[in-house]
Write a protein that holds these residues in place. Structure first.
Motif, PDB file in Angstrom:
ATOM      1  N   ALA A 224       3.435   5.772  -2.951  1.00  0.00           N
ATOM      2  CA  ALA A 224       4.649   6.439  -3.412  1.00  0.00           C
ATOM      3  C   ALA A 224       4.667   6.549  -4.932  1.00  0.00           C
ATOM      4  O   ALA A 224       5.107   7.569  -5.491  1.00  0.00           O
ATOM      5  CB  ALA A 224       5.885   5.681  -2.926  1.00  0.00           C
ATOM      6  N   GLU A 225       4.164   5.502  -5.604  1.00  0.00           N
ATOM      7  CA  GLU A 225       4.086   5.549  -7.070  1.00  0.00           C
ATOM      8  C   GLU A 225       3.098   6.620  -7.523  1.00  0.00           C
ATOM      9  O   GLU A 225       3.350   7.343  -8.487  1.00  0.00           O
ATOM     10  CB  GLU A 225       3.664   4.176  -7.600  1.00  0.00           C
ATOM     11  CG  GLU A 225       3.323   4.133  -9.089  1.00  0.00           C
ATOM     12  CD  GLU A 225       4.503   4.417  -9.984  1.00  0.00           C
ATOM     13  OE1 GLU A 225       4.286   4.598 -11.198  1.00  0.00           O
ATOM     14  OE2 GLU A 225       5.647   4.477  -9.483  1.00  0.00           O
TER      15      GLU A 225
ATOM     16  N   GLY B  73       7.113  -1.955 -11.261  1.00  0.00           N
ATOM     17  CA  GLY B  73       7.881  -0.759 -11.599  1.00  0.00           C
ATOM     18  C   GLY B  73       7.662   0.375 -10.618  1.00  0.00           C
ATOM     19  O   GLY B  73       7.825   1.546 -10.980  1.00  0.00           O
ATOM     20  N   TRP B  74       7.300   0.055  -9.367  1.00  0.00           N
ATOM     21  CA  TRP B  74       7.057   1.073  -8.345  1.00  0.00           C
ATOM     22  C   TRP B  74       8.307   1.275  -7.505  1.00  0.00           C
ATOM     23  O   TRP B  74       9.136   0.369  -7.384  1.00  0.00           O
ATOM     24  CB  TRP B  74       5.932   0.642  -7.404  1.00  0.00           C
ATOM     25  CG  TRP B  74       4.597   0.479  -8.021  1.00  0.00           C
ATOM     26  CD1 TRP B  74       4.214   0.860  -9.281  1.00  0.00           C
ATOM     27  CD2 TRP B  74       3.445  -0.135  -7.421  1.00  0.00           C
ATOM     28  NE1 TRP B  74       2.899   0.528  -9.496  1.00  0.00           N
ATOM     29  CE2 TRP B  74       2.405  -0.081  -8.373  1.00  0.00           C
ATOM     30  CE3 TRP B  74       3.195  -0.702  -6.186  1.00  0.00           C
ATOM     31  CZ2 TRP B  74       1.142  -0.583  -8.114  1.00  0.00           C
ATOM     32  CZ3 TRP B  74       1.935  -1.208  -5.913  1.00  0.00           C
ATOM     33  CH2 TRP B  74       0.922  -1.149  -6.879  1.00  0.00           C
ATOM     34  N   PRO B  75       8.424   2.418  -6.855  1.00  0.00           N
ATOM     35  CA  PRO B  75       9.454   2.561  -5.829  1.00  0.00           C
ATOM     36  C   PRO B  75       9.070   1.747  -4.601  1.00  0.00           C
ATOM     37  O   PRO B  75       7.902   1.696  -4.227  1.00  0.00           O
ATOM     38  CB  PRO B  75       9.464   4.069  -5.526  1.00  0.00           C
ATOM     39  CG  PRO B  75       8.093   4.535  -5.911  1.00  0.00           C
ATOM     40  CD  PRO B  75       7.666   3.674  -7.069  1.00  0.00           C
ATOM     41  N   THR B  76      10.042   1.083  -3.986  1.00  0.00           N
ATOM     42  CA  THR B  76       9.757   0.285  -2.793  1.00  0.00           C
ATOM     43  C   THR B  76       9.699   1.203  -1.575  1.00  0.00           C
ATOM     44  O   THR B  76      10.635   1.934  -1.286  1.00  0.00           O
ATOM     45  CB  THR B  76      10.836  -0.785  -2.582  1.00  0.00           C
ATOM     46  OG1 THR B  76      10.883  -1.623  -3.742  1.00  0.00           O
ATOM     47  CG2 THR B  76      10.532  -1.631  -1.370  1.00  0.00           C
ATOM     48  N   SER B  77       8.587   1.163  -0.884  1.00  0.00           N
ATOM     49  CA  SER B  77       8.396   1.993   0.302  1.00  0.00           C
ATOM     50  C   SER B  77       7.814   1.138   1.413  1.00  0.00           C
ATOM     51  O   SER B  77       6.731   0.591   1.274  1.00  0.00           O
ATOM     52  CB  SER B  77       7.456   3.172  -0.012  1.00  0.00           C
ATOM     53  OG  SER B  77       7.197   3.935   1.154  1.00  0.00           O
ATOM     54  N   LEU B  78       8.555   1.010   2.509  1.00  0.00           N
ATOM     55  CA  LEU B  78       8.103   0.207   3.643  1.00  0.00           C
ATOM     56  C   LEU B  78       8.305   1.027   4.918  1.00  0.00           C
ATOM     57  O   LEU B  78       9.438   1.252   5.339  1.00  0.00           O
ATOM     58  CB  LEU B  78       8.885  -1.099   3.735  1.00  0.00           C
ATOM     59  CG  LEU B  78       8.478  -2.065   4.854  1.00  0.00           C
ATOM     60  CD1 LEU B  78       7.023  -2.465   4.688  1.00  0.00           C
ATOM     61  CD2 LEU B  78       9.365  -3.293   4.860  1.00  0.00           C
TER      62      LEU B  78
ATOM     63  N   GLU C 176      -6.955   6.229  -4.521  1.00  0.00           N
ATOM     64  CA  GLU C 176      -5.977   5.749  -3.542  1.00  0.00           C
ATOM     65  C   GLU C 176      -6.609   5.639  -2.159  1.00  0.00           C
ATOM     66  O   GLU C 176      -6.329   4.712  -1.405  1.00  0.00           O
ATOM     67  CB  GLU C 176      -4.779   6.704  -3.495  1.00  0.00           C
ATOM     68  CG  GLU C 176      -3.647   6.250  -2.594  1.00  0.00           C
ATOM     69  CD  GLU C 176      -2.982   4.993  -3.102  1.00  0.00           C
ATOM     70  OE1 GLU C 176      -2.395   4.264  -2.271  1.00  0.00           O
ATOM     71  OE2 GLU C 176      -3.047   4.719  -4.315  1.00  0.00           O
ATOM     72  N   ALA C 177      -7.485   6.599  -1.824  1.00  0.00           N
ATOM     73  CA  ALA C 177      -8.170   6.542  -0.530  1.00  0.00           C
ATOM     74  C   ALA C 177      -9.071   5.319  -0.446  1.00  0.00           C
ATOM     75  O   ALA C 177      -9.188   4.683   0.604  1.00  0.00           O
ATOM     76  CB  ALA C 177      -8.979   7.815  -0.314  1.00  0.00           C
TER      77      ALA C 177
ATOM     78  N   SER D 118       0.827  -1.204   0.000  1.00  0.00           N
ATOM     79  CA  SER D 118       0.000   0.000   0.000  1.00  0.00           C
ATOM     80  C   SER D 118       0.866   1.261   0.000  1.00  0.00           C
ATOM     81  O   SER D 118       0.592   2.220  -0.730  1.00  0.00           O
ATOM     82  CB  SER D 118      -0.915  -0.007   1.227  1.00  0.00           C
ATOM     83  OG  SER D 118      -1.653   1.190   1.308  1.00  0.00           O
ATOM     84  N   SER D 119       1.925   1.261   0.808  1.00  0.00           N
ATOM     85  CA  SER D 119       2.814   2.423   0.859  1.00  0.00           C
ATOM     86  C   SER D 119       3.552   2.611  -0.460  1.00  0.00           C
ATOM     87  O   SER D 119       3.745   3.741  -0.921  1.00  0.00           O
ATOM     88  CB  SER D 119       3.812   2.252   2.008  1.00  0.00           C
ATOM     89  OG  SER D 119       4.691   3.349   2.092  1.00  0.00           O
ATOM     90  N   SER D 120       3.965   1.507  -1.087  1.00  0.00           N
ATOM     91  CA  SER D 120       4.645   1.594  -2.385  1.00  0.00           C
ATOM     92  C   SER D 120       3.705   2.126  -3.460  1.00  0.00           C
ATOM     93  O   SER D 120       4.097   2.914  -4.324  1.00  0.00           O
ATOM     94  CB  SER D 120       5.195   0.224  -2.785  1.00  0.00           C
ATOM     95  OG  SER D 120       6.147  -0.238  -1.846  1.00  0.00           O
ATOM     96  N   SER D 121       2.442   1.682  -3.406  1.00  0.00           N
ATOM     97  CA  SER D 121       1.453   2.185  -4.358  1.00  0.00           C
ATOM     98  C   SER D 121       1.244   3.682  -4.183  1.00  0.00           C
ATOM     99  O   SER D 121       1.147   4.434  -5.164  1.00  0.00           O
ATOM    100  CB  SER D 121       0.132   1.440  -4.163  1.00  0.00           C
ATOM    101  OG  SER D 121      -0.886   1.995  -4.978  1.00  0.00           O
TER     102      SER D 121
END
Length: 401
Positions: A57-58, A357-362, A269-270, A52-55
């Motif tokens: 961030a994308e 192809g998203w940025p990884t965000s955790l 996104e919400a 969810s966080s990576s999405s």
């Protein structure tokens, strides 16, 4: 002389870890299966939060690239409920607003359906519509060609078309060339380009775009825009939004709909966040099941090790030390599951983000929260077995079969 009273030895932290690991070393398969339940719950929660966080961030990255300063103007409804229509001068009037940097538009061409050839039955339109498009539409929307090129002043007056991503897929067109044609209305149009998906204008993904002059002369387009796109100075978006309806249609501003496409993406996104909450709940259930598995393992361990407990008590171990041993064993068991689950969840997050192809965000709180949850579960799961073990009398425990 009086003999000095014997004091029970104290367990150092190192001793606590050592005696707590005895049960894990002697029954590794059972320990692994119990820790696996904890690991699955933690992995589920960490990966859900991470994806969810990576999405998100994308989405932030895409909005930063596309900009949040795009506003659209479209016809609404009249007071009688009929479909309204934008004036022919709408684009020119909107372009006079000082903060507006770019103005472009598309117009739906009525009764001009799109087919792969004239052999396709008229009922099989596949939901593809034809739009007249201004030459600067690509710049206004940030659209990029997947194949071929975009319409320009030279091709806009000829029967040439650019297909949206979904339209090209439905028509089975992957490459463009002089022999690639589609039937729009009653005329064949040469496909000169295929676009990538347009996040800020998804309605154009399932459309065939033709030049504004060609739409008027070849397809009988009436010249009325159905959507006007404006790029505005970022700091003044809300000011322009407040006056855009009255500017586009001064005689009937209530018949104009003004929207900000980036708001729709944020709302999407919400909505995804609500689904994320549901998945987190499922992860929490899995974690609870894992905790019950740890408690069950510890209860069985106490029953199987009554002789060991009786021997330790007879050698001077206090009830508190016995409780500490079994609570430590439960904590170690849960910690192993928590560490494994955190690593697994991190790997799933990174793998899925990479595949998309998203940025990884955790977020760090997800991993730390998962670790904290395992310690709480380990403590709670081991408390009852530990108390039960400490209450065993040495003679009773040694007499156990």
């Amino acid at each position: 002389m009086r003999r000095a009273a014997l004091r029970p030895s104290r367990l150092t932290p190192r001793d606590v870890v050592r005696v707590g690991a005895v049960g894990l070393r002697t029954r590794p398969l059972r320990a692994f299966l119990s820790a696996l339940g904890i690991a699955i719950g933690i992995a589920a929660m960490v990966s859900v939060v991470g994806i969810s966080s990576s999405s998100r961030a994308e989405l932030d990255r895409r909005l930063a690239e596309m900009g949040t300063n795009l506003l659209t103007v479209g016809p609404g409804s009249t007071v009688t409920g009929a479909d309204a229509q934008l004036p022919l001068e709408s684009e020119a009037m909107v372009g006079r607003l000082e903060p507006v940097e770019t103005v472009s538009a598309v117009g739906l061409v009525d009764d001009a359906k799109v087919y792969r050839s004239d052999k396709i039955p008229k009922t099989q339109t596949q939901g593809i519509s034809a739009y007249a498009a201004r030459s600067n539409l690509r710049d206004a929307l940030g659209a990029e060609p997947r194949a071929g090129t975009w319409l320009n002043d030279a091709t806009a007056g000829y029967p040439a078309a650019v297909l949206g991503a979904s339209a090209a897929e439905r028509l089975g067109i992957g490459a463009v060339g002089a022999d690639t044609q589609v039937l729009i209305g009653e005329r064949l149009f040469t496909v000169i380009g295929v676009l990538e998906p347009i996040p800020l204008a998804p309605e154009l993904d399932a459309a065939a775009l033709v030049g504004w002059p060609a739409a008027e002369t070849v397809l009988g387009f009436d010249g009325h825009a159905t959507t006007v796109y404006t790029r505005t100075v970022g700091a003044r978006v809300e000011q322009v939004r407040a006056v855009l309806g009255a500017t586009a249609n001064p005689e009937a501003p209530n018949e104009v709909e003004v929207s900000r496409p980036s708001d729709a993406l944020a709302a999407k996104e919400a909505a995804g966040d609500a689904f994320t909450g549901l998945l987190l709940g499922l992860g929490a259930v899995a974690l609870l099941v894992g905790g019950i598995g740890v408690a069950n393992t510890m209860v069985i361990s106490v029953l199987e090790r009554r002789a060991e407990i009786g021997l330790r008590r007879s050698l001077g171990a206090t009830r508190g030390q016995v409780r500490t041993q079994f609570v430590a064993e439960s904590l170690l068991l849960s910690a192993l599951g928590g560490i494994g689950g955190a690593l697994l969840g991190t790997g799933v997050t990174a793998g899925y983000a990479l595949s998309q192809g998203w940025p990884t965000s955790l977020p760090a709180w997800a991993v730390l929260g998962g670790a904290g949850a395992t310690l709480v579960i380990g403590c709670v799961a081991g408390l009852y077995p530990a108390v039960r073990a400490s209450r065993l009398a040495p003679t009773e425990a040694l007499a156990a079969p």
